[in-house]
Scaffold this motif. Sequence first.
Motif, PDB file in Angstrom:
ATOM      1  N   HIS A   1      35.381  40.753  52.156  1.00 42.47           N
ATOM      2  CA  HIS A   1      36.461  41.247  53.003  1.00 42.47           C
ATOM      3  C   HIS A   1      36.176  42.630  53.566  1.00 42.47           C
ATOM      4  CE1 HIS A   1      39.430  38.093  52.892  1.00 42.47           C
ATOM      5  NE2 HIS A   1      39.224  37.933  51.603  1.00 42.47           N
TER       6      HIS A   1
ATOM      7  N   ALA B   1      28.625  42.983  34.223  1.00 45.35           N
ATOM      8  CA  ALA B   1      29.731  42.201  33.659  1.00 45.35           C
ATOM      9  C   ALA B   1      29.276  40.847  33.118  1.00 45.35           C
ATOM     10  CB  ALA B   1      30.813  42.002  34.721  1.00 45.35           C
TER      11      ALA B   1
ATOM     12  N   LYS C   1      26.261  39.284  43.696  1.00 48.16           N
ATOM     13  CA  LYS C   1      26.342  38.405  42.522  1.00 48.16           C
ATOM     14  C   LYS C   1      26.731  39.168  41.262  1.00 48.16           C
ATOM     15  CE  LYS C   1      22.209  36.500  42.521  1.00 48.16           C
ATOM     16  NZ  LYS C   1      21.565  36.872  43.783  1.00 48.16           N
TER      17      LYS C   1
ATOM     18  N   HIS D   1      44.344  43.326  46.302  1.00 51.55           N
ATOM     19  CA  HIS D   1      44.492  44.740  46.639  1.00 51.55           C
ATOM     20  C   HIS D   1      43.879  45.084  47.995  1.00 51.55           C
ATOM     21  CE1 HIS D   1      46.324  47.364  43.578  1.00 51.55           C
ATOM     22  NE2 HIS D   1      46.109  46.357  42.753  1.00 51.55           N
ATOM     23  N   ILE D   2      42.874  44.319  48.414  1.00 52.24           N
ATOM     24  CA  ILE D   2      42.186  44.649  49.662  1.00 52.24           C
ATOM     25  C   ILE D   2      42.869  44.027  50.872  1.00 52.24           C
ATOM     26  CG2 ILE D   2      40.040  44.204  50.928  1.00 52.24           C
ATOM     27  CD1 ILE D   2      38.570  44.833  48.336  1.00 52.24           C
ATOM     28  N   VAL D   3      43.320  42.792  50.736  1.00 51.06           N
ATOM     29  CA  VAL D   3      43.964  42.113  51.869  1.00 51.06           C
ATOM     30  C   VAL D   3      45.403  41.746  51.506  1.00 51.06           C
ATOM     31  CG1 VAL D   3      41.953  41.234  53.078  1.00 51.06           C
ATOM     32  CG2 VAL D   3      42.802  40.017  51.093  1.00 51.06           C
TER      33      VAL D   3
ATOM     34  N   LYS E   1      40.863  39.792  37.476  1.00 47.22           N
ATOM     35  CA  LYS E   1      40.175  40.815  38.276  1.00 47.22           C
ATOM     36  C   LYS E   1      39.730  40.267  39.617  1.00 47.22           C
ATOM     37  CE  LYS E   1      38.125  44.148  35.171  1.00 47.22           C
ATOM     38  NZ  LYS E   1      36.950  44.980  34.969  1.00 47.22           N
ATOM     39  N   ARG E   2      39.137  39.079  39.571  1.00 39.75           N
ATOM     40  CA  ARG E   2      38.624  38.477  40.795  1.00 39.75           C
ATOM     41  C   ARG E   2      39.772  38.286  41.786  1.00 39.75           C
ATOM     42  NH1 ARG E   2      37.751  32.904  42.413  1.00 39.75           N
ATOM     43  NH2 ARG E   2      35.901  32.734  43.714  1.00 39.75           N
TER      44      ARG E   2
ATOM     45  N   PRO F   1      30.894  36.537  37.055  1.00 39.82           N
ATOM     46  CA  PRO F   1      29.537  37.016  37.326  1.00 39.82           C
ATOM     47  C   PRO F   1      28.610  36.664  36.162  1.00 39.82           C
ATOM     48  CG  PRO F   1      31.133  38.846  37.348  1.00 39.82           C
ATOM     49  CD  PRO F   1      31.874  37.611  37.002  1.00 39.82           C
TER      50      PRO F   1
ATOM     51  N   PRO G   1      31.301  43.127  39.448  1.00 42.20           N
ATOM     52  CA  PRO G   1      32.262  42.701  38.427  1.00 42.20           C
ATOM     53  C   PRO G   1      33.601  42.270  39.039  1.00 42.20           C
ATOM     54  CG  PRO G   1      31.307  44.844  37.875  1.00 42.20           C
ATOM     55  CD  PRO G   1      30.885  44.525  39.272  1.00 42.20           C
ATOM     56  N   GLY G   2      33.890  42.761  40.208  1.00 40.40           N
ATOM     57  CA  GLY G   2      35.165  42.416  40.831  1.00 40.40           C
ATOM     58  C   GLY G   2      35.084  41.196  41.731  1.00 40.40           C
TER      59      GLY G   2
ATOM     60  N   THR H   1      41.059  31.487  52.248  1.00 41.20           N
ATOM     61  CA  THR H   1      39.671  31.931  52.067  1.00 41.20           C
ATOM     62  C   THR H   1      39.403  32.206  50.602  1.00 41.20           C
ATOM     63  OG1 THR H   1      40.223  34.259  52.353  1.00 41.20           O
ATOM     64  CG2 THR H   1      39.582  33.019  54.316  1.00 41.20           C
ATOM     65  N   TYR H   2      40.445  32.433  49.818  1.00 41.27           N
ATOM     66  CA  TYR H   2      40.240  32.704  48.397  1.00 41.27           C
ATOM     67  C   TYR H   2      39.926  31.408  47.651  1.00 41.27           C
ATOM     68  CZ  TYR H   2      40.813  34.218  43.636  1.00 41.27           C
ATOM     69  OH  TYR H   2      40.592  34.464  42.311  1.00 41.27           O
TER      70      TYR H   2
ATOM     71  N   ASN I   1      41.443  41.970  42.817  1.00 38.06           N
ATOM     72  CA  ASN I   1      40.699  42.813  43.754  1.00 38.06           C
ATOM     73  C   ASN I   1      40.915  42.356  45.188  1.00 38.06           C
ATOM     74  OD1 ASN I   1      39.658  44.516  41.862  1.00 38.06           O
ATOM     75  ND2 ASN I   1      37.768  43.392  41.595  1.00 38.06           N
ATOM     76  N   VAL I   2      40.892  41.042  45.381  1.00 40.56           N
ATOM     77  CA  VAL I   2      41.117  40.528  46.724  1.00 40.56           C
ATOM     78  C   VAL I   2      42.558  40.847  47.144  1.00 40.56           C
ATOM     79  CG1 VAL I   2      41.168  38.459  48.152  1.00 40.56           C
ATOM     80  CG2 VAL I   2      39.396  38.723  46.434  1.00 40.56           C
TER      81      VAL I   2
ATOM     82  N   LYS J   1      34.239  37.938  46.668  1.00 40.62           N
ATOM     83  CA  LYS J   1      35.246  37.884  47.734  1.00 40.62           C
ATOM     84  C   LYS J   1      35.671  39.277  48.167  1.00 40.62           C
ATOM     85  CE  LYS J   1      36.144  33.422  47.905  1.00 40.62           C
ATOM     86  NZ  LYS J   1      35.612  32.686  49.024  1.00 40.62           N
ATOM     87  N   ALA J   2      35.826  40.152  47.182  1.00 36.06           N
ATOM     88  CA  ALA J   2      36.282  41.501  47.487  1.00 36.06           C
ATOM     89  C   ALA J   2      35.307  42.168  48.448  1.00 36.06           C
ATOM     90  CB  ALA J   2      36.424  42.312  46.199  1.00 36.06           C
TER      91      ALA J   2
ATOM     92  N   TYR K   1      39.049  51.482  43.987  1.00 33.57           N
ATOM     93  CA  TYR K   1      38.918  50.393  43.019  1.00 33.57           C
ATOM     94  C   TYR K   1      37.656  50.382  42.177  1.00 33.57           C
ATOM     95  CZ  TYR K   1      42.528  48.645  46.070  1.00 33.57           C
ATOM     96  OH  TYR K   1      43.650  48.531  46.809  1.00 33.57           O
TER      97      TYR K   1
ATOM     98  N   HIS L   1      44.417  35.129  53.171  1.00 31.49           N
ATOM     99  CA  HIS L   1      43.421  35.728  52.282  1.00 31.49           C
ATOM    100  C   HIS L   1      43.934  36.156  50.912  1.00 31.49           C
ATOM    101  CE1 HIS L   1      41.123  35.722  55.933  1.00 31.49           C
ATOM    102  NE2 HIS L   1      41.863  36.642  56.502  1.00 31.49           N
TER     103      HIS L   1
END
Lengths: 89, 481
Positions: A65, B310, A54, B226-228, B219-220, B305, A57-58, B257-258, B223-224, A61-62, A78, B234
């Motif tokens: 995965h 943050a 929760k 960059h990962i997938v 950012k939200r 968040p 900050p990123g 999924t996002y 980040n996703v 979802k990150a 990251y 995704h």
Amino acid sequence: MWQNMAETVSPAVAAARSRKETVLSRRQIEGMIAEGRHIFIFENRVIKADAWMKFHPGGEKAIQHMVGRDATDEINAYAFPSMTCSPDS
Amino acid sequence: MLSFQIGRIEGRWINFLPPIQGGRFRPYNKDEDCSEDFSDDSSQESSRPASPIFDEADENSSVRRRKSTSTTISSVPSTPPTGEKFEPRPFFLDARTQEEIILDISKYPPLDAARQESIRQKYRALDDRIRAEGLYNCNYFSYFIECCRYTLFASLSYYFLRLGWYGTSAFFLGCFWHQLVFTAHDAGHMGITHDFHVDTVIGIIIADFLGGLSLGWWKRNHNVHHIVTNSAEHDPDIQHMPFFAISHRFLTNLFSTYYERVMKFDAVAQVMLKYQDYLYYPILLFGRFNLYRLSWEYLLLGQAPKKGPAWWHRWLELVGQVFFWTWFGYAVLYCSIPDWRNRVLFVLVSHMVTAPLHVQITLSHFAMSTADLGVHESFPQRMLRTTMDVDCPTWLDFFHGGLQFQAIHHLYPRIPRHNLRRTQKLVMEFCRETGIPYAIFTFVDGNKEVISRLGDVAKQVRMLEECRKACAQQGVFSGHH
């Protein structure tokens, strides 16, 4: 690193440390994830991120995965350094 | 984060497919013998379903379509999971998915554990070298020059606004926004001061206060991404239904999924996608309006968040939105421009001038692979397989704002923008050593690649349409298998 910190520690801290040293098998970790825990690997450490998700900050979802995966490279790339260096952040 | 450590592992970790991507996990029984953990490959397979499409993860929704195809190599040849509702689809789409995977496997290093581990080790060694060479240290003088450029554009915009040359003023405001975004991007990655709070405040000032967008949303999303990277189900950065589809997999009502919803391949999508290669540039002209929508959605629906380091970003961002609409909406549009015709002109010109940014954002990924080679592929290989760089002369670096080194940026996102050109040489060396192809195109060739990819998928939309027509006429499913 935190393993090398002061010798005199409270029993609670010592217990927490020994917990962190517990070796978990891949099968045990699979079971925890089956129960809905968000667990990933960072530099051979097993991290349970449920309480942290929760606050991330990123975004959640990150983290989702990376569940069940070795997230070392992703985290080092990251996440902000203070997150991975200090013992209690 | 380390306070959340609950144990450690011994030996090399074998990745599971995460639940969000459709991974299945067996409950652990304390009495069972776990000695065969690492030797038994079946335990690994059991947590990797035949289909990576995670729509199986949530069984509440009846809208979601079962998929027989897999994009992971684990399930070649693909067979529909038994006992599941299975919607027949033309076979050529599944065949296409397999073809793309096979093509990627032939072009990139093999996915065996030893080879991927060696790539990981070399990647980490390169990171140490980059650090040792000081490439993580930000060159603040370069940002001073950037700031001069921003000031110039802002002043020109203001000057022409006073003069009553609204179109010209809007043009320079667009240039100002176009350039600013790159620094917001750097800040979002903590690539300026490397301090989380300082860089975040810089980013929010630029994105929210000056640009009217949301850094938190970005950012939200980012980040996703960059990962997938480039995963059809995704990665939000390639999910632009009903406007663009860069993979045939979007033609199957894929679940995102996002966004946590089905990306419907509906009537609108069918028409738009058929002409997507022609509509690409015209639609990108309106890209910035879409960013407003996504930003407000993020800020107003409370996706930010609420706790943790943050927690206050959301509030600062909301103040930023008020600030932006005060200066832009009230002071510039309402007070400084006399009539509605000019106001509309001003909004359109200033927003459309930022279109090159949207081309630049999509350019580095749209033409690259969208195949998913599974969880055993190393992070660096996946990044280099799904990302390309743009070859440009040094003097044009400011125009691309670092996005021309997207592949390098994906490998080491915290390297400050102005050091990417120097890092590129090291990464090229890494690519030679590991045998991973490094994709680089000129801006024009890259655009051609993207258009041809879009045209390719458009062709498949037409084929699908033909199939459906034939089906309707013959009353059978042509692709039943």
